[in-house]
Motif scaffolding. Structure first.
Motif, PDB file in Angstrom:
ATOM      1  N   PHE A1319       0.810  -1.226   0.000  1.00 29.21           N
ATOM      2  CA  PHE A1319       0.000   0.000   0.000  1.00 29.21           C
ATOM      3  C   PHE A1319       0.838   1.269   0.000  1.00 29.21           C
ATOM      4  N   ALA A1322      -1.030   4.432  -1.005  1.00 28.75           N
ATOM      5  CA  ALA A1322      -1.818   5.070   0.052  1.00 28.75           C
ATOM      6  C   ALA A1322      -0.975   6.071   0.814  1.00 28.75           C
ATOM      7  N   ILE A1399     -10.344   5.344  -4.723  1.00 27.83           N
ATOM      8  CA  ILE A1399      -9.161   4.833  -4.009  1.00 27.83           C
ATOM      9  C   ILE A1399      -8.404   5.980  -3.363  1.00 27.83           C
ATOM     10  N   THR A1400      -8.245   7.068  -4.099  1.00 27.15           N
ATOM     11  CA  THR A1400      -7.516   8.225  -3.578  1.00 27.15           C
ATOM     12  C   THR A1400      -8.193   8.786  -2.332  1.00 27.15           C
ATOM     13  N   PHE A1403      -7.954   6.515   0.693  1.00 23.48           N
ATOM     14  CA  PHE A1403      -6.643   6.564   1.346  1.00 23.48           C
ATOM     15  C   PHE A1403      -6.466   7.851   2.152  1.00 23.48           C
ATOM     16  N   SER A1407      -5.673   6.148   5.746  1.00 19.01           N
ATOM     17  CA  SER A1407      -4.241   5.834   5.772  1.00 19.01           C
ATOM     18  C   SER A1407      -3.641   5.824   7.169  1.00 19.01           C
ATOM     19  N   LEU A1410      -4.559   2.513   8.458  1.00 19.70           N
ATOM     20  CA  LEU A1410      -4.042   1.415   7.656  1.00 19.70           C
ATOM     21  C   LEU A1410      -2.598   1.104   8.017  1.00 19.70           C
TER      22      LEU A1410
END
Length: 1753
Positions: A1319, A1322, A1399-1400, A1403, A1407, A1410
């Motif tokens: 990732f 991310a 997705i952007t 994240f 993030s 994550l």
């Protein structure tokens, strides 16, 4: 103990008559000198019989050999080597003896009142300089060139200042002797006589310097160094120091000084000259409040900083402003009298601002005007040419002349940009300064240009509209276009500083200072310049072609269909049809903005591509590539070691190269073995081995000459004999696969294939110093830190984690430790038993493998502490690494001088002492340990251990002493000690070598630069290497030190006098100021985050620096750069130090050196190790510091100079390598926002209008009545999304190419895939937003400060509430607002390209969680939820450090600021507090912009609701949206009024410690949540469960509420109290006894407004937190997901996974109960969410009910 300055020798030359007067003070000097502990002067003779050992006599684990016995001297040994300055001795025909130089220092100390320790320090500094230079040239030439570098040479800063300030015209520049403008008349008259020209003045100067005696040269050097040595903060102002030196020199040469009998008291210079200047600088930033220094609430534009003061000395007008207390100008006095009047100068009236660092985005316009001209003008040319539909709509017909004229307005656009930049520049430059003259001329020129480029369009438009246009009109339009193109090229290529008054290359003397100190850029060699120009031609050539074909041409069709589009059959009862009918025009405007942003991004894309390609080709040209066969790299390594690392001039004839190389190679391999990188088995395969020879110890070299092999032959290691090319298999035979040893040997071997300067013999190499600042970085790990877990949230001890990371090194360490322990046991056991025949059991070895020892003995404990410290980011690792320089110098000296070995025979002790003397003479290591005097017992013991382990290590620290009299200021001293300093029996601390009083506390800035500055006076030699306290070095790299120092191009000293003639070829080249070096980030491969941080550093520090240095764009980035000490210390030091402004202090030294004519180079063959942050939070803290520091850089005058004066190619290199990277990050984030807003507006069109349909072949389908053609727009949008995606992906190209070139294809691919699988995108997305937020907030509000990032391993799980509070403001809020917009776009305008945006945005929101270790463990997740609820609830009845209310108050202080002083209370103001933002910053960012965004989304919502339903228009949606937006705020206000009345009358009834306040707060906050949830459900109900309408309505509501909240905070809130009493008073009703004083009357009203905002924000954060938790929930139910998550975070195999924490039975029971209780609450929250959000759209038809209210609202 021997006295310093002993062993007198007779003078080698004729004595100057003036010298005899110095002898009168011999007794006084010897009295104070006898107490010195100056080891450098003593030559360490007192240690001849001592038992102190250096790093070469011990390994890295604190083990010393037995004490050496005293050995008899050797008659043949050359005793001059014992002299502390061997190259400056009587045998060398020195121009002055050490004693004569000492007398000069003593005399100057008496004449000026310098401190005695400062005199001794500067004497040693000068003697080390002379010794260093005289080791490679004659002593006469050494003194001559040193004087030329400091005082009178072509590149000397003092000479440049002397002429820049026009002191050559008349030394007395005052009003009395040369009043007013008569100076200019005198100048003209002197020119007529031929004596006043600059050239003739320079020649007179040169002749004077050439005719000066060596005595006078040395006296000037001594005086300058003495002035500099006590200058403290004045060292940051080099021209001010030059002025002080000139006044002192003038005074010294006066009869008054020479006839003075009594010496001035010690400290006179400090008290009268330095301290007043220091106090002026201190008082600009700090004020005294209640006896404490606190920071003034002033921003940079109101602070007269170091640069402002220094710049005042550039011009005669500035010097003339210096007045005494009686208002007499200092310059009205004769020059010799000025120095003694310094104590009477009124410094407060002498200085003013010379550049206003206003917190404004206008700096970007001024400094980078050429960037805006290039892009915006070219964008306009492209777009206007392809937008004929726009001006056809305006003019009504097609006209070729009009097309030419409108397109030509691009020149007017460029001119307007330049006009705006010039107007902004006026606000940054004082109106009384020189530059305003040429600014006025430029503005007039630009206005005239605007008339030509823009005014002619009016003529063309009028003639064309009247139909009278013809060939003449077309000719006028074409002429206008030609002028526009020429004007655009002029403004794009020419620096604005060279327009209408060339302050860069102008011949006028008024520009000389500006040219000297801001525009003396070193010229590039023609080949380098050609590469630079070619790079930018390719970048903009490709960019121009690609942008036109990929962005502009497709946009033409979109413009064609959007221009003139009027929306039919839409209306609003209140605003009519104007807004909705022109909705396409609003959308097109946003699309134009989006296209412009993408136009900027395209440039950066091509820059990255071509920069990477050029850098790769540059690496191949340098020979840096792993794509070479084994034979080329490793087989030829011995020959390259001999040719590159050894000074081989006389070696080849006398000695066999193989013998010499074997000692170097074996030293490297043994060093790696001692670092536990190689096992003994590997060592045996890699060493040169000895075998007996048959020739009696004599053989022949390749030249037939005999050489000694000491009766042995050498067997070459098989490593060098491999001829194959299977590097992987062969390397695994000799090194542990993928280990540190393989990497280091590989780089070492490859680096020697490059070209590097020839080394000098060790005896002739220059002396250099390594300087490391240290504050509170960990020095040596304690055993507790190693074997105990940090806290309950840490699942592994540091030792366990290190064992998993460094398995091979741990095994080697354990084996060695077992052997040492067994040997020690045998040695200490009086009756050792014979070894057993059977091997010991594995059980006996378990203690070693578990904790590295099986006893608690100090030796084994210390070994394990050192082993762990050498693998973490500690100062011990730095010191042990940098001390490899000493080992390398000794090894090289021993190898290159076998006669020294023979001279001492078998006495290794004497040999070692000789080697130590040489290493000590050539290398110094100073640690600026700022807090040393305040260390606790443990820290003090560790520091003492460092000094004992490395006696040559020097520590500079600050020591505070009480004032001389009560009520005075404490005295601060700068102190130096080393391992040779004696320990005081009374204090148990080491006695200082030097102790120099400072004018005050030197830490006026952000700390690091001030710490460097106070320790800088203790450097020795000609060069400095700046090293951080988290770096490392290796023996094989230290062996290259002579090659690196050769990069300064001063090895081949000229025999020509620098004063013989100007521009002599030996002195023509600009001096090399900085030599950059590579960094190896040793924290790579320690998890995904460590690897990403390492990749960024390696890319920037290697790939970018390689090409930047070649094309003249590299600056100074700190570490491990080498600096030309003379150049840098005479130009302001190694960094700048104004608080806040110079947060990124190192780069300013680079910009300063570049602007003043210093060259900056980069070495590819040398590297240092460096650690980087390893955790998500610490990495982003570092990026925040870099981002805010970049915001400060954009305000600085250095960026102004570089942006407005540098040639275009070098400007582009500077821009895109430094501010352009951060501006590109801002544009990337902005582009995502603008694209989504554009698609939102297109979604409103797509969801409400009938869109024309096309066949698969692109043909319009017939019979579509009243449809709107938006297909070209949708196609263009897809191209825009693809462009943004390419910009993001291309950012991974440089690190991939860097890895590809240096480590090969497979390793590059493996690392790339591993990063993507972990990732890394991310993290890149999130860090881009952090950069963006940091710069924007800094440019708007300020607040740049040093952030201690921490350098430990990121194994600790961080709570959800902490991550939320840290990253909500920078990213999560933005991500959630954008996700709502994207949801609407998805519902109304779906395209697969939206997946990238989802997705952007995802994240941006998740993030932080994550990358949080063990985030997805179910029990910890639920406990996190509990902590989050408690964090939201606490802080209302009693203050709590970790609460939502504290986070909320802190987040708004950047706008409100803190109260300066509570009434009747001591000041609560701290130096680190945020300032209250300026009204200008607040007006735009907190009022205008939020209102604009609210209006924008309101327009979108109004458009959606402006169409009839069932043929009828509904009531104005403004009423509906107003009710939903303002309803929760009104609801909050109502319940707050109710609460206030209840608490005011009932609250005092309850006891003070009751929970009444908490209960009331819980009720009110619960009602607030109900209000906001009810408002949303009501909106959804009113929209009849139409999801898209509800979402666009919610977007508008949030924007409106956000604007209202920001206006309330910005306009109606006064400053915050530091305490939390008002919050607790509000909820409890107890307003008395809170320490509010008279504020008790106003605070309830203020708190009422605060609570209206806080309730809305609290409700929003509670809901937002739940949404985030719901998003993170699914992975916790996936089996083994935590193990997978840990694998991608830590890059550890599942077999090495970090274990689960161990809890007691009681703790397990408590955790189980918490999980059950809060798990049920969490399930209830999920169910409520599903009920409120998911059920309505699912059961939309079933919930269809008659809604009469919907027809009203």
């Amino acid at each position: 103990m021997d006295r310093p300055f002993s062993h007198r020798r007779p003078s080698s030359g004729k004595q100057s008559p003036r010298h005899f007067e110095f002898g009168r003070n011999r007794d006084w000097r010897e009295t104070y000198a006898s107490g010195s502990t100056n080891s450098a002067v003593n030559g360490y003779d007192r240690n001849e019989n001592s038992e102190c050992y250096t790093d070469s006599e011990r390994d890295a684990y604190g083990e010393w050999p037995a004490s050496p016995s005293k050995s008899p001297g050797f008659p043949g040994y050359n005793l001059y080597r014992r002299d502390p300055y061997p190259s400056w001795s009587a045998e060398r025909q020195i121009p002055m003896t050490t004693e004569e130089i000492e007398d000069i220092f003593l005399d100057l100390t008496q004449k000026f009142g310098f401190q005695r320790d400062s005199m001794k320090n500067m004497f040693d500094c000068l003697m080390q300089l002379l010794d260093s230079r005289a080791s490679r040239m004659s002593p006469d030439q050494a003194l001559l060139t040193l004087h030329a570098d400091y005082i009178g040479g072509q590149n000397a800063n003092y000479r440049k200042w002397y002429f820049a300030a026009q002191l050559n015209l008349d030394d007395a520049i005052g009003q009395t002797q040369n009043p007013g403008l008569s100076r200019l008349k005198a100048l003209r008259r002197s020119k007529d006589l031929g004596g006043g020209s600059l050239d003739s003045a320079l020649n007179r100067w040169r002749n004077a310097m050439n005719n000066m005696s060596q005595y006078d040269r040395l006296r000037q050097l001594a005086l300058y160094l003495l002035c500099w040595g006590e200058a403290a903060q004045v060292r940051f102002m080099p021209e001010c120091l030059c002025f002080i030196f000139k006044c002192a020199d003038d005074y010294y040469r006066s009869p008054e000084c020479q006839n003075r009998i009594d010496p001035l008291p010690e400290g006179f210079y400090l008290r009268t000259v330095i301290k007043p200047l220091y106090r002026f600088m201190r008082d600009q930033i700090y004020e005294v409040v209640d006896g404490k220094f606190v920071r003034r609430e002033k921003d940079h534009e109101s602070i007269i900083g170091y640069d402002d003061v220094n710049q005042s000395f550039w011009y005669p007008e500035g010097i003339a402003r210096i007045v005494l207390n009686d208002k007499l100008r200092l310059t009205d006095l004769p020059a010799p009298q000025r120095f003694m009047k310094f104590d009477k100068i009124d410094w407060n009236s002498a200085f003013s601002k010379t550049y206003y660092e206003k917190r404004s985005f206008g700096h970007l316009l001024v400094n980078f005007n050429r960037i805006w001209v290039i892009h915006i003008a070219l964008f306009y040319f492209y777009t206007a040419y392809n937008s004929p539909a726009v001006y056809r709509v305006l003019s009504g017909n097609k006209s070729t002349a009009m097309e030419w004229s409108v397109t030509a307005l691009g020149g007017a656009v460029a001119t307007i940009i330049m006009i705006l930049a010039t107007l902004a520049e006026f606000s940054y430059i004082p109106t009384s300064w020189h530059t305003t003259v040429h600014l006025t001329r430029r503005l007039l020129f630009l206005l005239a240009t605007l008339g030509l480029t823009g005014g002619l369009t009016a003529y063309v438009a009028i003639t064309e509209s009247e139909g009278s246009g013809g060939p003449l009109t077309l000719a006028v339009a074409k002429f206008q276009f030609s002028i526009s193109v020429m004007a655009t090229l002029l403004f794009a290529l020419a620096p604005s500083g060279r327009l209408c008054g060339d302050r860069v290359a102008g011949k006028s003397r008024k520009y000389l200072a500006s040219q000297t100190f801001t525009a003396s850029y070193p010229t590039l060699p023609q080949r380098n310049r050609n590469v630079s120009i070619a790079l930018w031609l390719l970048v903009f050539g490709c960019k121009g072609v690609e942008s036109y074909w990929f962005l502009t041409l497709p946009f033409r069709d979109a413009i064609q269909v959007m221009v003139g589009m009027k929306i039919q059959e839409c209306s609003d009862i209140l605003v009519g049809s104007t807004l909705c009918a022109n909705h396409a025009a609003f959308t097109l405007t946003i699309m134009y903005i989006m296209d412009l942003i993408l136009f900027f991004l395209d440039t950066f894309l091509w820059y990255i591509i071509w920069y990477a390609i050029f850098s790769v080709f540059r690496s191949f040209s340098l020979g840096i590539s792993t794509w070479k066969p084994w034979k080329d790299i490793y087989t030829q390594l011995p020959e390259r070691i001999y040719a590159r690392l050894l000074a081989t001039a006389d070696l080849e004839v006398k000695y066999e190269p193989k013998v010499l190389v074997s000692q170097i190679w074996n030293g490297i391999i043994i060093a790696m073995h001692r670092e536990h990188l190689l096992s003994i088995e590997h060592v045996q395969k890699l060493l040169y081995h000895k075998a007996e020879t048959d020739t009696g110890g004599q053989t022949s070299s390749a030249h037939g000459q005999p050489w000694r092999t000491f009766g042995l032959n050498l067997r070459v290691p098989p490593f060098f004999n491999r001829q194959g090319d299977q590097k992987g298999d062969l390397k695994s035979e000799f090194f542990p696969r993928g280990g540190e040893a393989e990497r280091r040997i590989s780089f070492f071997s490859q680096s020697l294939t490059t070209t590097m300067p020839e080394p000098l013999p060790v005896d002739s190499m220059p002396t250099f110093t390594v300087l490391t600042p240290h504050y509170n970085e960990k020095t040596l790990l304690s055993l507790r830190e190693i074997i105990r877990e940090e806290d309950s949230s840490t699942r592994v001890t540091l030792l366990e984690y290190l064992k998993q990371l460094y398995t091979i090194e741990w095994e080697n360490f354990v084996k060695e430790t077992k052997i040492l322990v067994e040997d020690s046991a045998i040695f200490n056991d009086p009756n050792p038993s014979p070894p057993a025949e059977t091997s010991p059991s594995k059980f006996d070895a378990l203690p070693f493998y578990i904790i590295g020892l099986n006893s608690a003995s100090p030796e084994t404990t210390l070994r394990i502490r050192i082993w762990a410290s050498l693998r973490t980011q500690t100062l011990y690792r730095t010191v042990s690494g940098m001390m490899n320089y000493a080992k390398a110098i000794k090894l090289l000296y021993r190898v290159e001088n076998p006669e020294v070995v023979q001279l001492f025979g078998g006495n290794t002790d004497k040999l070692e002492r000789e080697l130590e003397r040489m290493a000590r003479r050539k290398f110094k290591f100073v640690v600026a340990m700022q807090r040393y005097s305040n260390f606790n017992k443990e820290e003090q013991e560790i520091a003492e251990f460092l000094l004992r382990a490395y006696p040559d290590l020097q520590i500079a620290y600050l020591e505070e002493k009480p004032p001389h009299r009560e009520g005075g200021e404490s005295r601060i001293f700068s102190v130096l000690i080393d391992g040779h300093s004696n320990i005081s029996p009374r204090t148990k601390r080491r006695k200082p070598k030097f102790k120099i009083e400072l004018p005050g506390n030197p830490i006026l800035g952000d700390g690091k630069s001030d710490n460097q500055n106070h320790a800088l006076i203790f450097y020795r030699g000609e060069y400095l290497q700046l090293i951080d306290a988290n770096q490392h070095n290796y023996l094989e790299e230290c062996l290259k030190i002579r090659n690196v120092l050769g990069e300064f191009e001063e090895y081949n000293g000229s025999s020509q006098s620098p004063y013989a003639q100007w521009d002599h070829r030996d002195f023509r080249s600009p001096p090399v100021a900085i030599v950059g070096a590579r960094e190896y980030i040793f924290s790579e491969n320690i998890g995904i985050l460590g690897d990403l941080a390492a990749g960024k550093e390696q890319t920037f520090g290697t790939l970018s620096a390689r090409l930047m240095a070649y094309i003249g764009g590299k600056l100074h980035y700190g570490h491990p750069d080498f600096l030309n000490a003379t150049f840098m210390t005479t130009r302001g030091g190694v960094s700048k130090a104004q608080k806040g402004l110079h947060l990124n202090e190192d780069i300013y030294a680079g910009m300063n050196a570049f602007c003043r004519g210093g060259r900056i180079k980069h070495t590819e063959y040398y590297q240092c190790g460096k650690g980087r942050d390893l955790g998500f939070g610490t990495i982003l803290n570092f990026q925040t510091k870099i981002g805010t520091g970049m915001g400060e850089q954009m305000l600085s005058r250095e960026y102004y100079y570089l942006g407005t004066q540098v040639p275009i190619d070098r400007f582009l290199t500077f821009y895109y390598a430094h501010p352009g990277f951060h501006i590109n990050n801002m544009l990337v984030t902005l582009s995502v926002q603008v694209v989504i807003v554009s698609m939102l507006f297109l979604g409103t069109l797509n969801s409400t209008l009938t869109i024309c349909a096309y066949t698969s072949s692109g043909q319009l389908i017939d019979a579509q009545a009243e449809c709107y053609n938006l297909a070209p727009v949708f196609q263009w949008i897809e191209r825009c999304i693809l462009s943004i995606l390419l910009v993001f992906l291309i950012s991974f190209l440089p690190p991939f190419l860097q890895e590809l070139v240096e480590r090969g294809l497979w390793k590059a691919l493996f690392r790339f895939v591993k990063q993507f699988g972990s990732f890394s995108p991310a993290f890149e997305i999130f860090s881009t937003q952090i950069y963006n937020h940091s710069i924007l907030s800094n440019l708007t509000f300020g607040g740049a400060r040093y952030i201690a990032t921490g350098r430990g391993f990121a194994t600790k799980r961080i709570r959800f509430s902490i991550l939320f509070s840290r990253f909500a403001g920078p990213s999560i809020y933005l991500g959630m607002r954008t996700s709502l917009m994207l949801l609407y776009v998805t519902l109304t305008l779906w395209t697969p390209y939206l997946i990238y945006f989802w997705i952007t945005i995802l994240f941006l929101c998740i993030s932080p969680f994550l990358f949080n270790p063990h985030q997805f463990v179910f029990s910890d997740f639920i406990i996190d939820y509990r902590e989050f609820l408690r964090w939201m609830a606490r802080g209302n009845s009693k203050s709590h450090a970790n609460s939502w209310i504290g986070y909320c108050r802190l987040s708004r202080t950047m706008i409100t600021g803190y109260k300066r002083k509570g009434l009747g209370n001591p000041s609560e103001k701290l130096s680190g507090d945020n300032f209250r933002a300026t009204w200008g910053a607040v007006l735009f960012s907190e009022i205008i912009f939020p209102i604009f965004m609210a209006a924008l989304f309101l327009i979108a919502y109004l458009f959606v609701k402006s169409f009839p339903v069932d043929g009828k228009f509904r009531p104005s949606p403004l009423i509906r949206i107003g009710l939903i937006a303002l309803g929760p705020i009104a609801w909050n206000a109502a319940i707050l009024v109710t609460h206030f009345l209840i608490s005011l009358f009932i609250g005092p009834i309850f006891p003070k410690n009751s929970r009444f306040g908490s209960v009331m707060a819980a009720i009110v906050h619960g009602l607030a949540v109900l209000g906001i949830v009810g408002a949303f459900e009501f909106l959804w109900f009113l929209e009849r469960w139409d999801t898209s309408h509800a979402v666009i309505g919610l977007i508008a509501v949030i924007a409106i509420q956000r604007a209202i909240h920001k206006v309330l905070i910005s306009v109606f809130l006064s400053r915050e109290f530091k305490h939390d009493e008002t919050n607790m008073a509000w909820w409890s009703g107890r307003w008395y006894g809170r320490g509010l004083g008279m504020h008790v009357m106003s605070q309830p009203a203020r708190e009422f407004i605060v609570k209206i905002v806080e309730l809305s924000l609290w409700s929003g954060d509670l809901l937002l937190g739940h949404f985030l938790l719901f998003m993170l929930t699914p992975p916790i139910f996936i089996p083994y997901f935590d193990r997978f998550h840990s694998t991608i975070l830590f890059w550890l195999r599942p077999t090495k996974q970090i274990r689960a924490p161990l809890f007691s039975t009681k703790q397990q029971r408590q955790r189980r109960w918490i999980v059950m209780k809060y798990g049920l609450i969490y399930i209830g929250a999920i169910a409520t969410l599903v009920y409120l959000v998911a059920i309505p759209p699912i059961l939309r038809k079933a919930l269809e009910i008659e809604c009469s209210l919907c027809d009203i609202l």
